[in-house]
Design an enzyme around this catalytic site. Structure first.
Site, short mmCIF file in Angstrom:
data_model
loop_
_atom_site.label_atom_id
_atom_site.label_comp_id
_atom_site.label_asym_id
_atom_site.label_seq_id
_atom_site.Cartn_x
_atom_site.Cartn_y
_atom_site.Cartn_z
N SER A 132 -17.32 11.35 -23.18
CA SER A 132 -16.36 10.25 -23.17
C SER A 132 -16.01 9.81 -24.57
O SER A 132 -16.84 9.84 -25.46
CB SER A 132 -16.92 9.06 -22.40
OG SER A 132 -16.00 8.00 -22.48
N LYS A 204 -20.10 10.06 -15.53
CA LYS A 204 -18.85 10.04 -16.31
C LYS A 204 -17.69 9.57 -15.43
O LYS A 204 -16.83 8.80 -15.87
CB LYS A 204 -18.56 11.44 -16.88
CG LYS A 204 -17.18 11.61 -17.51
CD LYS A 204 -17.05 10.81 -18.78
CE LYS A 204 -15.65 10.53 -19.28
NZ LYS A 204 -14.59 11.44 -19.08
N HIS A 207 -17.99 5.88 -14.95
CA HIS A 207 -17.54 5.28 -16.21
C HIS A 207 -16.02 5.16 -16.20
O HIS A 207 -15.46 4.12 -16.54
CB HIS A 207 -18.01 6.16 -17.39
CG HIS A 207 -17.24 5.93 -18.66
ND1 HIS A 207 -15.97 6.45 -18.86
CD2 HIS A 207 -17.54 5.26 -19.79
CE1 HIS A 207 -15.53 6.09 -20.05
NE2 HIS A 207 -16.46 5.36 -20.64
N ASN A 208 -15.33 6.21 -15.81
CA ASN A 208 -13.87 6.17 -15.79
C ASN A 208 -13.34 5.18 -14.76
O ASN A 208 -12.34 4.50 -15.01
CB ASN A 208 -13.29 7.57 -15.50
CG ASN A 208 -13.41 8.49 -16.69
OD1 ASN A 208 -14.25 8.30 -17.55
ND2 ASN A 208 -12.58 9.51 -16.73
N GLU A 211 -13.59 1.96 -16.24
CA GLU A 211 -12.54 1.91 -17.28
C GLU A 211 -11.18 1.53 -16.65
O GLU A 211 -10.44 0.70 -17.20
CB GLU A 211 -12.47 3.27 -17.95
CG GLU A 211 -11.37 3.45 -18.97
CD GLU A 211 -11.31 4.91 -19.45
OE1 GLU A 211 -12.37 5.49 -19.73
OE2 GLU A 211 -10.19 5.46 -19.53
#
Ligand code: 2AM
Length: 500
Positions: A132, A204, A207-208, A211
């Protein structure tokens, strides 16, 4: 051709691949690189003749494999999906048992689980590593989320810890100032072993998803400042810059302040005002939301952020609808300064809820996929390198350090206190957004999540009764043990109630 063996290889020299290769070479590791289109490899090698580690260009996968120390370690940074499988298939016959393939792309975690299993059957090891931080992160220090066999992780750990972003151990803030050939020295690396097979790519993805929510919430704060208070982009920029010095200190708030004071070089107008209001996406927010639905875990604020992008994308339809549908016409008569503080608090509380949902989803995934995810460590490695890096993450790490069994971040004393003191403002902002007709779906949904989560009793009693009425789906009783199911022999619709 050099006879010196490389520490690691890399396939796929698009920008991410090039930047990651330069980052690795800057840390003194020798790297061999290969790209399907040969000119790209040649140009890249010619442009970077002297790095501390050295870069060796390879014209074929055979040459790449032949140039590596054993066990061979090869990073794949090719397009996710079929291209990744195709490169893996080409590499497999060239490799020996124990060699390690590392997928640094944005793979779907189920693909990573499948690839890891298939390669393991062939004696090869496969690591799916989330990377990332975009192009800048890849070059100067990304946040790295590796999943796969632990022993394989130990083989790549020295390289991963070297190239990852670093944070100041005292403040938790990212260390900056790297330049070509001069990487950052010291600091705590933003990488840790996440878990088996697809765990790294899964984290990941979440995480996105977080985000997406983070970005949407910031956009709603901006929409309220401009829609309710009539503030100019420049005035909004000043507020975000100020917020970036406090609790909300983060990469996304920082770049928002920059963006809002940027002028369009063509017209001289505020840049945001010439950008068309339709948002694109690559799908990781959708994957997160779909998986939350599949696992039966509430992540409404993340999903709202995805839906908000979809709604933005139907621009022409919205333009038409704006001529037909009406909303309120109220003007703001309150204290402007107090309202700006209230937006700050709404953003902060909503953010806590979005992270609580993301981390709750990680906990659900642990059960579903048989992982043991280091939640506190995950928050730690999000502190630098990645897009959601924020001062706030330190508090999540501390929450899991205080209580590794924490069921939900909302229950941690720090976040509970934060919500206690800021929620009156949060509620006021949500009410104002509704009153002024400014859509703030992530603020609303976060508040509904908070109120739902803290409710001892929800109207699902009525819902379950409805299910029992029309479909004999049975119900549990408040006066019976959990897991004991009852059914009422309902009368015909409209008929008198059953006698008791
Ligand atoms: P290219 O430069 O030859 O297109 C991102 O698209 C990266 O993935 C590029 O380096 C691209 O190589 C590579 N890539 C895409 N599809 C590929 C495939 N089927 N085989 C090998 N590399 C591929």
């Amino acid at each position: 051709m050099s006879t010196m063996q490389s520490d690691i290889g890399l396939v796929g020299l698009a920008v991410m691949g090039q930047n990651l290769a330069l980052n690795i070479a800057d840390h003194g590791f020798r790297i061999s690189v290969y790209n399907r289109t040969r000119e790209t490899t040649e140009k890249f090698v010619a442009e970077n003749p002297s790095t501390p580690g050295g870069i060796q260009g390879c014209a074929s996968l055979e040459e790449l494999v032949g140039s590596l120390k054993r066990p061979r370690k090869i990073i794949l940074l090719v397009k996710a999906g079929a291209p990744t499988d195709s490169v893996i298939n080409s590499l497999v016959p060239l490799l020996e048992p124990g060699d390690i393939l590392i997928d640094g792309g944005n793979a779907h975690w189920m693909d990573t689980i499948r690839r890891e299993r298939d390669l393991r059957a062939k004696g090869l090891r496969f690591i799916g590593s989330g990377v990332s931080g975009g192009e800048e992160g890849a070059r100067w220090g990304p946040s790295l989320m590796p999943g796969g066999e632990y022993a394989a992780w130990k083989e790549i750990e020295p390289i991963w810890t070297a190239i990852a972003a670093k944070v100041d151990p005292a403040t938790g803030k990212p260390l900056t100032g790297a330049s070509p050939g001069k990487p950052i020295q010291g600091g705590v690396p933003c990488t840790t072993y996440i878990g088996p097979d697809g765990a790294g790519h899964y984290v990941k993805m979440v995480h996105n998803g977080i985000e997406y929510a983070d970005m949407q919430m910031i956009c709603e704060a901006y929409a309220l400042m401009s829609g309710v208070l009539g503030m100019t982009p420049e005035e909004c920029s000043e507020i975000f810059a100020e917020w970036n010095r406090g609790l909300l200190d983060s990469f996304l708030i920082e770049i928002t302040a920059d963006i809002l004071r940027q002028k369009d070089p063509v017209t001289g107008k505020p840049f945001v005002e010439v950008v068309l209001d339709t948002a694109g996406q690559k799908g990781t927010g959708k994957w997160t939301s779909v998986n939350a639905l599949d696992l039966g875990t509430p992540a409404p604020t993340i999903a709202e952020a995805v839906f908000a992008r979809y709604l933005s994308a139907v621009k022409e339809e919205r333009v038409e609808a704006s001529k037909v549908l009406t909303g309120p016409s109220s003007s703001f008569a309150g204290d402007r300064k107090a309202f700006i503080q209230a937006i700050h608090d709404a953003l902060y509380c909503s953010k806590i809820c979005a992270y609580a949902q993301g981390f709750q989803l990680l906990q659900a995934a642990e059960k579903e996929y048989n992982w043991k995810l280091p939640l506190g460590e995950i928050a730690k490695i999000f502190r630098g390198g990645c897009i959601i890096r924020a001062r706030f993450l330190q508090k999540i790490t501390e929450a899991y350090e205080r209580n590794p069994q924490l069921k939900n971040l909302l229950l941690d004393p720090y976040f509970k206190n934060a919500l206690d003191s800021a929620q009156a403002n949060w509620r006021m902002v949500v009410a104002s957004a509704a009153q002024h007709g400014v859509p703030a779906p992530s603020f609303y949904s976060a508040l509904a999540y908070y109120d739902g989560y803290r409710s001892e009793r929800l109207p699902a009693n009525l819902l379950q009764a409805q299910r029992d009425y029309f479909g004999a789906h049975t119900y549990e009783r408040v006066d019976a043990p959990r897991g004991k199911f009852f059914h009422l022999d309902w009368p015909e619709p409209g008929r008198p109630q059953l006698e008791v």
